[in-house]
Scaffold this active site. Structure first.
Site, mmCIF file in Angstrom:
data_model
loop_
_atom_site.group_PDB
_atom_site.id
_atom_site.type_symbol
_atom_site.label_atom_id
_atom_site.label_comp_id
_atom_site.label_asym_id
_atom_site.label_seq_id
_atom_site.Cartn_x
_atom_site.Cartn_y
_atom_site.Cartn_z
ATOM 1 N N ASP A 1 0.955 -7.425 2.806
ATOM 2 C CA ASP A 1 1.958 -7.064 1.788
ATOM 3 C C ASP A 1 1.932 -7.987 0.571
ATOM 4 O O ASP A 1 2.958 -8.214 -0.069
ATOM 5 C CB ASP A 1 3.371 -7.044 2.401
ATOM 6 C CG ASP A 1 3.462 -6.099 3.571
ATOM 7 O OD1 ASP A 1 2.729 -5.090 3.563
ATOM 8 O OD2 ASP A 1 4.249 -6.358 4.496
ATOM 9 N N LYS B 1 -1.846 -5.797 -2.438
ATOM 10 C CA LYS B 1 -3.241 -5.332 -2.525
ATOM 11 C C LYS B 1 -3.335 -3.973 -3.215
ATOM 12 O O LYS B 1 -4.244 -3.723 -3.997
ATOM 13 C CB LYS B 1 -3.862 -5.239 -1.118
ATOM 14 C CG LYS B 1 -3.931 -6.567 -0.398
ATOM 15 C CD LYS B 1 -4.415 -6.407 1.031
ATOM 16 C CE LYS B 1 -3.422 -5.715 1.939
ATOM 17 N NZ LYS B 1 -2.165 -6.444 2.186
ATOM 18 N N GLY C 1 0.504 -0.388 4.486
ATOM 19 C CA GLY C 1 1.321 0.360 3.526
ATOM 20 C C GLY C 1 1.079 -0.269 2.176
ATOM 21 O O GLY C 1 1.501 -1.401 1.936
ATOM 22 N N HIS C 2 0.338 0.408 1.320
ATOM 23 C CA HIS C 2 -0.049 -0.149 0.022
ATOM 24 C C HIS C 2 0.682 0.599 -1.090
ATOM 25 O O HIS C 2 0.514 1.804 -1.246
ATOM 26 C CB HIS C 2 -1.571 -0.054 -0.164
ATOM 27 C CG HIS C 2 -2.335 -0.878 0.835
ATOM 28 N ND1 HIS C 2 -3.704 -0.946 0.878
ATOM 29 C CD2 HIS C 2 -1.908 -1.697 1.830
ATOM 30 C CE1 HIS C 2 -4.074 -1.767 1.857
ATOM 31 N NE2 HIS C 2 -3.000 -2.221 2.448
ATOM 32 N N GLN D 1 -3.909 -5.382 5.786
ATOM 33 C CA GLN D 1 -3.290 -6.535 6.444
ATOM 34 C C GLN D 1 -3.610 -7.801 5.643
ATOM 35 O O GLN D 1 -3.757 -7.727 4.435
ATOM 36 C CB GLN D 1 -3.737 -6.668 7.905
ATOM 37 C CG GLN D 1 -3.186 -5.591 8.829
ATOM 38 C CD GLN D 1 -3.829 -4.236 8.675
ATOM 39 O OE1 GLN D 1 -5.021 -4.085 8.791
ATOM 40 N NE2 GLN D 1 -3.026 -3.213 8.429
HETATM 41 P P1 GDP Z 1 0.160 -4.401 0.075
HETATM 42 O O1 GDP Z 1 0.335 -3.963 1.471
HETATM 43 O O2 GDP Z 1 -0.573 -5.703 -0.031
HETATM 44 O O3 GDP Z 1 -0.459 -3.355 -0.810
HETATM 45 O O4 GDP Z 1 1.630 -4.685 -0.508
HETATM 46 P P2 GDP Z 1 2.922 -3.741 -0.329
HETATM 47 O O5 GDP Z 1 2.788 -2.564 -1.193
HETATM 48 O O6 GDP Z 1 3.212 -3.515 1.118
HETATM 49 O O7 GDP Z 1 4.056 -4.724 -0.824
HETATM 50 C C1 GDP Z 1 3.983 -5.311 -2.088
HETATM 51 C C2 GDP Z 1 5.242 -4.952 -2.871
HETATM 52 O O8 GDP Z 1 5.278 -5.729 -4.038
HETATM 53 C C3 GDP Z 1 5.294 -3.505 -3.338
HETATM 54 O O9 GDP Z 1 6.615 -3.090 -3.355
HETATM 55 C C4 GDP Z 1 4.745 -3.584 -4.761
HETATM 56 O O10 GDP Z 1 5.214 -2.531 -5.595
HETATM 57 C C5 GDP Z 1 5.294 -4.903 -5.194
HETATM 58 N N1 GDP Z 1 4.539 -5.669 -6.191
HETATM 59 C C6 GDP Z 1 3.204 -5.857 -6.282
HETATM 60 N N2 GDP Z 1 2.933 -6.749 -7.258
HETATM 61 C C7 GDP Z 1 4.115 -7.125 -7.771
HETATM 62 C C8 GDP Z 1 4.503 -8.059 -8.786
HETATM 63 O O11 GDP Z 1 3.694 -8.749 -9.385
HETATM 64 N N3 GDP Z 1 5.841 -8.190 -9.027
HETATM 65 C C9 GDP Z 1 6.779 -7.473 -8.349
HETATM 66 N N4 GDP Z 1 8.050 -7.665 -8.666
HETATM 67 N N5 GDP Z 1 6.446 -6.597 -7.404
HETATM 68 C C10 GDP Z 1 5.142 -6.433 -7.103
HETATM 69 P P1 IMO Z 2 -0.680 -4.143 4.700
HETATM 70 O O1 IMO Z 2 -2.083 -3.601 4.584
HETATM 71 C C1 IMO Z 2 2.145 -6.616 6.928
HETATM 72 C C2 IMO Z 2 1.637 -6.776 11.276
HETATM 73 C C3 IMO Z 2 2.751 -6.160 12.093
HETATM 74 C C4 IMO Z 2 2.680 -7.048 13.343
HETATM 75 C C5 IMO Z 2 1.180 -7.285 13.504
HETATM 76 C C6 IMO Z 2 0.510 -6.343 14.506
HETATM 77 O O2 IMO Z 2 0.364 -3.260 4.161
HETATM 78 O O3 IMO Z 2 -0.612 -5.536 4.171
HETATM 79 P P2 IMO Z 2 -0.173 -3.764 14.402
HETATM 80 O O4 IMO Z 2 0.655 -2.538 14.204
HETATM 81 O O5 IMO Z 2 -1.238 -3.947 13.378
HETATM 82 O O6 IMO Z 2 -0.710 -3.897 15.794
HETATM 83 O O7 IMO Z 2 0.880 -4.993 14.232
HETATM 84 O O8 IMO Z 2 0.618 -7.088 12.218
HETATM 85 N N1 IMO Z 2 1.040 -5.869 10.265
HETATM 86 C C7 IMO Z 2 1.290 -5.969 8.945
HETATM 87 N N2 IMO Z 2 2.136 -6.762 8.261
HETATM 88 N N3 IMO Z 2 1.350 -5.752 6.261
HETATM 89 C C8 IMO Z 2 0.474 -4.975 6.912
HETATM 90 O O9 IMO Z 2 -0.432 -4.182 6.288
HETATM 91 C C9 IMO Z 2 0.445 -5.031 8.330
HETATM 92 N N4 IMO Z 2 -0.269 -4.372 9.285
HETATM 93 C C10 IMO Z 2 0.093 -4.916 10.459
HETATM 94 O O10 IMO Z 2 3.989 -6.259 11.440
HETATM 95 O O11 IMO Z 2 3.279 -8.299 13.063
HETATM 96 MG MG MG Z 3 1.868 -3.409 2.766
#
Ligand code: GDP
Ligand code: IMO
Ligand code: MG
Length: 436
Positions: free
Chosen positions: A13, A16, A40-41, A223
Site C-alpha cells: 500500500d 504502487k 489493491g492498487h 504487496q
Molecule cells: P498500492 O497497493 O501500493 O497501490 O497502494 P494503495 O492504493 O493500496 O494505497 C495507497 C493510497 O494512497 C491510495 O488511496 C492512493 O490513492 C493514495 N496515494 C498514493 N500516492 C499518494 C500521495 O502522494 N498522496 C496522497 N495523499 N495519497 C496518495
Molecule cells: P498491495 O499490492 C498490504 C498482507 C495481509 C496479511 C499478509 C498475508 O495492495 O500493496 P495474504 O492474503 O497475502 O495471505 O495476507 O499480507 N497483504 C497486504 N498488505 N497490501 C497488500 O497488497 C497486501 N497483500 C497482502 O494484510 O498481513
Molecule cells: Mg494496496
C-alpha cells in the site's frame, strides 16, 4: 532490454498503483508478476478513480499492453468482474492478456484460507482471506489448477478428481466442513475457461519478443518487500516473492534485462494484518494520519496500522532489492505536523542494532531509536516542482534518501497522476524517430 521493476518497499500500500499509472505513460507494456487479488492498487486519473486487484495499473494508457504473468495467482470470477467494471467505466481492456501458466484461485482455496486463519486463533496472520496462501501451497505441492487447465475439458476433469479427494479429506476431517461439489465446480471452471479463453496467451513469448525489440516493460510489484515469503517478517508475510527476484521467476525474464529497480516508499509506515512493526504508533498522531490519509485497506477495508518511517527496514528493503531509484509517496499527508520522527536504528535487548532481525519475537522486542525533525506549515499537497517544497520537507526527503541509500527520483504529493514531482526521469522520453 529494458524492463523497469516497481516494487513495494515496505508492507504494501505504498502507492504502487499511482506510481505505475504515472510511469506507464512511457511504457509499452505493464506486467504483474506475483500475488493475486490480495493486492489493491488505487489509480486516480482523468478517467476516474479505480481500485485494481489483478489488472495491471498501466491499463489506462492506449499504447501500453497489460499482462498478468505466470507467477500471479488468478481468481477467474474476480478478474472477469474487474474487466467488466473497467469497461463500464469506459476503460479499454482489449490489450489485456493473461498467462496460460498462472495458477487459479479456486473456491476451496478461499474457503481454506478463512478456515486456516480461524484455526490459528491468536496467532492468525490477518490474511486478506482471498485464498492466496492455499493457492501458492497447492502450486508448490504440484496439485494446483492452472489457467490452461480451464481450457481443456478432459484434463480439467482428471486434475479436479485428484485434487477434490485430497481437499475433501481436509475439509471434512480436519475442519468439519462440507465436501466440494465436484460436478458443480467443474461446470463453473469450464464456464470461466470459455469466458477467459480470448485473454489467454504465452506471456513469456510476448515479453521476450518485446524485450528483444527494446520495448519498455514495467514490472508492477504487488504487496511489499517486507511481506516477501523469504525476506519479509515471516511468518507474517504473504505466500509469494514480492521482491524483484519474483519478477524474474514470475515472468521468465533474466536479471540483466531489468534496467531499473524502483522501490516505492511511503513517507511513513503502514501495515495491515498481524506481525511486528517497530515504529507503530497508537496515539493521536496515528489517528490523525489514518483519518486524514484514509489509511484503510483497499481490498479488505481494515484500518491500517500507522507508524513513523522505519529507516532500518527501509535500508534492508533497498539491500535485498538493489533499488536504483526510490519513489516517495504521501509526503503531503505529513503537511502541518509540528514535528516528524524517523527511526534510524533499533534498540534490541539494550544494544543498538542496524540490522533487520529475522525472528519475529526479536522484532517485537526492538524499540525504535527516533530522531525528531521539524515539520512544515506550507503545504506540499499537489506540488509538481521540487522548488515548491518547504525547506523542512526537502530536508525530510534528504534524510529518508540517506537512510534508504538510493536516490529519490520521484516524489508523490497527492493521489492523482499529476500530483507528482519528477526529480530525475525514471523512464526517459522516447527519442523522436529519425527522418531522412
Ligand atoms: P498500492 O497497493 O501500493 O497501490 O497502494 P494503495 O492504493 O493500496 O494505497 C495507497 C493510497 O494512497 C491510495 O488511496 C492512493 O490513492 C493514495 N496515494 C498514493 N500516492 C499518494 C500521495 O502522494 N498522496 C496522497 N495523499 N495519497 C496518495
Ligand atoms: P498491495 O499490492 C498490504 C498482507 C495481509 C496479511 C499478509 C498475508 O495492495 O500493496 P495474504 O492474503 O497475502 O495471505 O495476507 O499480507 N497483504 C497486504 N498488505 N497490501 C497488500 O497488497 C497486501 N497483500 C497482502 O494484510 O498481513
Ligand atoms: Mg494496496
Amino acid at each position: 532490454m529494458p524492463a523497469y521493476g516497481v516494487i513495494g518497499a515496505q508492507w504494501g500500500d505504498e502507492g504502487k498503483g499511482k506510481v505505475v499509472d504515472y510511469l506507464a505513460e512511457r511504457a509499452d507494456m505493464v506486467v504483474r508478476f506475483s500475488g493475486g487479488n490480495n493486492a489493491g492498487h488505487t489509480v486516480i486519473n482523468a478517467k476516474g478513480e479505480f481500485k485494481l486487484h489483478l489488472v495491471p495499473s498501466g491499463v489506462f494508457w492506449p499504447q501500453s499492453m497489460s499482462l498478468i504473468g505466470p507467477g500471479v495467482v488468478l481468481d477467474p470470477g474476480l478478474l472477469l468482474h474487474e474487466i467488466e467494471e473497467l469497461e463500464a467505466q469506459g476503460v479499454d481492456t482489449s490489450r489485456l492478456f493473461i498467462s496460460d501458466r498462472a495458477h487459479v484461485v479456486m473456491p476451496y482455496h478461499v474457503q481454506l484460507d478463512q478456515l486456516e486463519e480461524r484455526a490459528r486463533g491468536s496467532a492468525a496472520i490477518g490474511t486478506t482471506g482471498r485464498g492466496i496462501g492455499p493457492t501458492y501451497m497447492d502450486k508448490v505441492a504440484r496439485v494446483g489448477i492452472r489457467v490452461s487447465d480451464l481450457l481443456e475439458e478432459g484434463y480439467l476433469a482428471k486434475r479436479l478428481d485428484v485434487v477434490a479427494k485430497q481437499k475433501n479429506a481436509l475439509l471434512t476431517k480436519v475442519y468439519g466442513a462440507e465436501p466440494i461439489d465436484t460436478g458443480k465446480l467443474y461446470a463453473q471452471m469450464l464456464e470461466y475457461g470459455i469466458r477467459l479463453r480470448r485473454y489467454v496467451v504465452s506471456t513469456e513469448t510476448i515479453i521476450g519478443e518485446a524485450l528483444a525489440k527494446d520495448a519498455r516493460v514495467v514490472l508492477e510489484g504487488a504487496q511489499g518487500a517486507l511481506l516477501d515469503v523469504d525476506h519479509g517478517t515471516y511468518p507474517y508475510v504473504t505466500s509469494s516473492s514480492s521482491t524483484i527476484g519474483g519478477a524474474c521467476t514470475g515472468l521468465g525474464i533474466a536479471p540483466w534485462q531489468i534496467k531499473s529497480i524502483v522501490g516505492v516508499y511511503k513517507a511513513y509506515s503502514t501495515r495491515v494484518g498481524a506481525g511486528p512493526m517497530t515504529t507503530e504508533l497508537n496515539d493521536e498522531v496515528a489517528h490523525t494520519i489514518r483519518e486524514r490519509a484514509w489509511e484503510y485497506g483497499t481490498t479488505t477495508g481494515r484500518p491500517r496500522r500507522v507508524g513513523w518511517f522505519d529507516g532500518v527496514a527501509a535500508r534492508y528493503s533497498a539491500m535485498i532489492n538493489g533499488y536504483t531509484s526510490a519513489v516517495l509517496t504521501r509526503l503531503d499527508v505529513l503537511d502541518g505536523l509540528p514535528s516528524i520522527k524517523v527511526c534510524v536504528a533499533y534498540k534490541l535487548d539494550g544494544k543498538r542494532v542496524n540490522q533487520f532481525p529475522s525472528n519475529p519475537d526479536a522484532m517485537e522486542r526492538c524499540k525504535p531509536i527516533l530522531e525528531e525533525m521539524p515539520g512544515w506549515t506550507r503545504p506540499t499537497a499537489g506540488a509538481t516542482k521540487i522548488k515548491q517544497l518547504p525547506a523542512e520537507a526537502l530536508n525530510y526527503v534528504r534524510k529518508l534518501e540517506s537512510l534508504i541509500g538510493a536516490p529519490i527520483d520521484l516524489i508523490s504529493t497527492g493521489p492523482r497522476r499529476e500530483e507528482s514531482i519528477a526529480v530525475r526521469p525514471i523512464i526517459r522520453p522516447r527519442r523522436p524517430a529519425k527522418s531522412d
